[in-house]
Design a protein around this motif. Structure first.
Motif, PDB file in Angstrom:
ATOM      1  N   MET A   1       0.840  -1.195   0.000  1.00 24.42           N
ATOM      2  CA  MET A   1       0.000   0.000   0.000  1.00 24.42           C
ATOM      3  C   MET A   1       0.874   1.244   0.000  1.00 24.42           C
ATOM      4  N   PHE A   2       0.646   2.120  -0.952  1.00 22.94           N
ATOM      5  CA  PHE A   2       1.260   3.449  -0.967  1.00 22.94           C
ATOM      6  C   PHE A   2       0.118   4.441  -0.831  1.00 22.94           C
ATOM      7  N   ALA A   3       0.295   5.499  -0.036  1.00 22.87           N
ATOM      8  CA  ALA A   3      -0.835   6.378   0.243  1.00 22.87           C
ATOM      9  C   ALA A   3      -0.425   7.824   0.426  1.00 22.87           C
ATOM     10  N   VAL A   4      -1.418   8.684   0.217  1.00 24.10           N
ATOM     11  CA  VAL A   4      -1.301  10.100   0.526  1.00 24.10           C
ATOM     12  C   VAL A   4      -2.321  10.414   1.605  1.00 24.10           C
ATOM     13  N   SER A   5      -1.893  11.034   2.701  1.00 24.12           N
ATOM     14  CA  SER A   5      -2.790  11.455   3.772  1.00 24.12           C
ATOM     15  C   SER A   5      -3.004  12.964   3.668  1.00 24.12           C
ATOM     16  N   PHE A   6      -4.273  13.358   3.547  1.00 21.42           N
ATOM     17  CA  PHE A   6      -4.602  14.753   3.278  1.00 21.42           C
ATOM     18  C   PHE A   6      -5.114  15.487   4.510  1.00 21.42           C
ATOM     19  N   LYS A   7      -4.780  16.755   4.586  1.00 20.07           N
ATOM     20  CA  LYS A   7      -5.422  17.665   5.516  1.00 20.07           C
ATOM     21  C   LYS A   7      -6.760  18.103   4.921  1.00 20.07           C
ATOM     22  N   LEU A   8      -7.608  18.669   5.757  1.00 21.18           N
ATOM     23  CA  LEU A   8      -8.973  18.958   5.317  1.00 21.18           C
ATOM     24  C   LEU A   8      -9.048  19.980   4.188  1.00 21.18           C
ATOM     25  N   LEU A   9      -8.171  20.956   4.165  1.00 24.48           N
ATOM     26  CA  LEU A   9      -8.222  21.991   3.134  1.00 24.48           C
ATOM     27  C   LEU A   9      -8.088  21.399   1.732  1.00 24.48           C
ATOM     28  N   ALA A  10      -7.453  20.234   1.628  1.00 24.90           N
ATOM     29  CA  ALA A  10      -7.245  19.596   0.330  1.00 24.90           C
ATOM     30  C   ALA A  10      -8.549  19.155  -0.322  1.00 24.90           C
ATOM     31  N   MET A  11      -9.563  18.862   0.475  1.00 27.08           N
ATOM     32  CA  MET A  11     -10.805  18.370  -0.113  1.00 27.08           C
ATOM     33  C   MET A  11     -11.389  19.387  -1.084  1.00 27.08           C
TER      34      MET A  11
ATOM     35  N   LEU B   1      -8.629  18.372  -4.257  1.00 23.63           N
ATOM     36  CA  LEU B   1      -9.441  17.289  -4.808  1.00 23.63           C
ATOM     37  C   LEU B   1     -10.784  17.766  -5.347  1.00 23.63           C
ATOM     38  N   ASP B   2     -11.167  19.003  -4.995  1.00 19.55           N
ATOM     39  CA  ASP B   2     -12.389  19.630  -5.509  1.00 19.55           C
ATOM     40  C   ASP B   2     -13.628  18.768  -5.237  1.00 19.55           C
ATOM     41  N   MET B   3     -13.872  18.485  -3.960  1.00 21.86           N
ATOM     42  CA  MET B   3     -15.014  17.637  -3.612  1.00 21.86           C
ATOM     43  C   MET B   3     -15.492  17.919  -2.201  1.00 21.86           C
ATOM     44  N   LYS B   4     -16.747  17.567  -1.958  1.00 25.20           N
ATOM     45  CA  LYS B   4     -17.254  17.506  -0.597  1.00 25.20           C
ATOM     46  C   LYS B   4     -17.128  16.069  -0.132  1.00 25.20           C
ATOM     47  N   ALA B   5     -16.672  15.883   1.086  1.00 27.64           N
ATOM     48  CA  ALA B   5     -16.336  14.537   1.550  1.00 27.64           C
ATOM     49  C   ALA B   5     -17.206  14.058   2.700  1.00 27.64           C
ATOM     50  N   ALA B   6     -18.347  14.721   2.922  1.00 28.14           N
ATOM     51  CA  ALA B   6     -19.221  14.312   4.023  1.00 28.14           C
ATOM     52  C   ALA B   6     -19.689  12.868   3.859  1.00 28.14           C
ATOM     53  N   PHE B   7     -19.909  12.439   2.619  1.00 26.16           N
ATOM     54  CA  PHE B   7     -20.417  11.081   2.368  1.00 26.16           C
ATOM     55  C   PHE B   7     -19.385  10.008   2.691  1.00 26.16           C
ATOM     56  N   LEU B   8     -18.132  10.408   2.892  1.00 30.12           N
ATOM     57  CA  LEU B   8     -17.074   9.442   3.165  1.00 30.12           C
ATOM     58  C   LEU B   8     -16.842   9.185   4.649  1.00 30.12           C
ATOM     59  N   LEU B   9     -17.598   9.843   5.526  1.00 30.62           N
ATOM     60  CA  LEU B   9     -17.375   9.657   6.958  1.00 30.62           C
ATOM     61  C   LEU B   9     -17.480   8.182   7.326  1.00 30.62           C
TER      62      LEU B   9
END
Length: 253
Positions: free
Chosen positions: A80-90, A94-102
């Motif tokens: 597994m290789f991954a990127v961990s994002f801070k909230l401002l990135a959403m 990434l140009d998205m709302k991420a509420a559905f991913l909770l």
């Protein structure tokens, strides 16, 4: 340092240009022939994970914010290789709302960002490739209130009140909470509690089993640690078999 030498774990920091959006890059490689049981702890981040294993083909998953511990396992032969994002990135990368991913995950196209299975052979190369991609995606003209808000949130490590933040960024508490619920699916206060828990992990790893992050008292500290990890601080500090992979990933102090 992981006890199991067959489990390779690496973490890298982003370039300064990405510091507002990316917390870290990380990789896990299970080189053993057995599954490694883990507990995923809430850490206040969104992740995009590129992975494959002996039992599963290459895939790309987007992981949402977690608000409770989750049992899982790293299968044999998993990379597994991954990127961990801070909230401002959403919003601004990434140009998205991420509420559905909770507390959930979403599969992304296998060709996301042009990363392929072969890119998971070189961690440094992967970090460079995705960094260049992300730098090209950052939106201009970031809302200065939001940028300042997140700077204060992360600097406080969760020890803040919404009122304090509101006064410092000149944005009403009601508007801030509406933004958090709409964008991330969680209240600002709840997010602060997750950050405070995460900030406590480095102390717990060193065996400091008492509050250092603005908990009201010892009982409150124990209750919050158990809420987010499933165990009391003493058991968490032991981290038997490196179950709590986030704790294992913390640098030695």
């Amino acid at each position: 340092m992981l006890e199991d030498k067959n489990i390779v774990l690496k973490v890298a920091e982003p370039d300064k240009q990405l510091a507002d959006f990316v917390e870290s890059f990380w990789m896990i490689d299970n080189r053993s022939d057995a599954a490694h049981e883990i507990v995923i702890l809430p850490d206040g981040r969104f992740d995009i994970i590129f992975c494959h294993s002996l039992a599963a083909p290459y895939q790309v998953m987007q992981m949402g914010l977690g608000s409770h511990p989750e049992q899982n396992s790293i299968l044999p032969g998993t990379v597994m290789f991954a990127v961990s994002f801070k909230l401002l990135a959403m919003e601004y990368l990434l140009d998205m709302k991420a509420a559905f991913l909770l507390n959930s995950a979403h599969r992304l196209p296998d060709d996301f960002w042009g990363i392929t299975k072969n890119d998971l052979n070189n961690f440094d190369g992967f970090c460079q490739k995705v960094s260049l991609k992300m730098l090209a995606l950052i939106k201009p003209e970031i809302d200065s209130r939001k940028q300042k808000l997140f700077e204060l949130i992360y600097a406080s490590k969760g020890s803040f009140t919404v009122k304090e933040l509101s006064e410092k960024v000149f944005w009403s508490s009601r508007q801030i909470n509406r933004y958090f619920h709409s964008q991330f699916g969680i209240s600002l206060k709840a997010y602060g509690n997750i950050l405070r828990f995460k900030a406590s992990l480095s102390h717990i790893k060193m065996g400091k089993l008492y509050p250092e992050q603005n908990f009201s008292d010892q009982n409150h500290f124990i209750k919050e640690i158990k809420k987010f990890s499933g165990v009391v601080p003493k058991e968490l500090s032991k981290n038997q078999n490196d179950r709590f992979i986030l704790l294992s990933a913390l640098p030695e102090e």
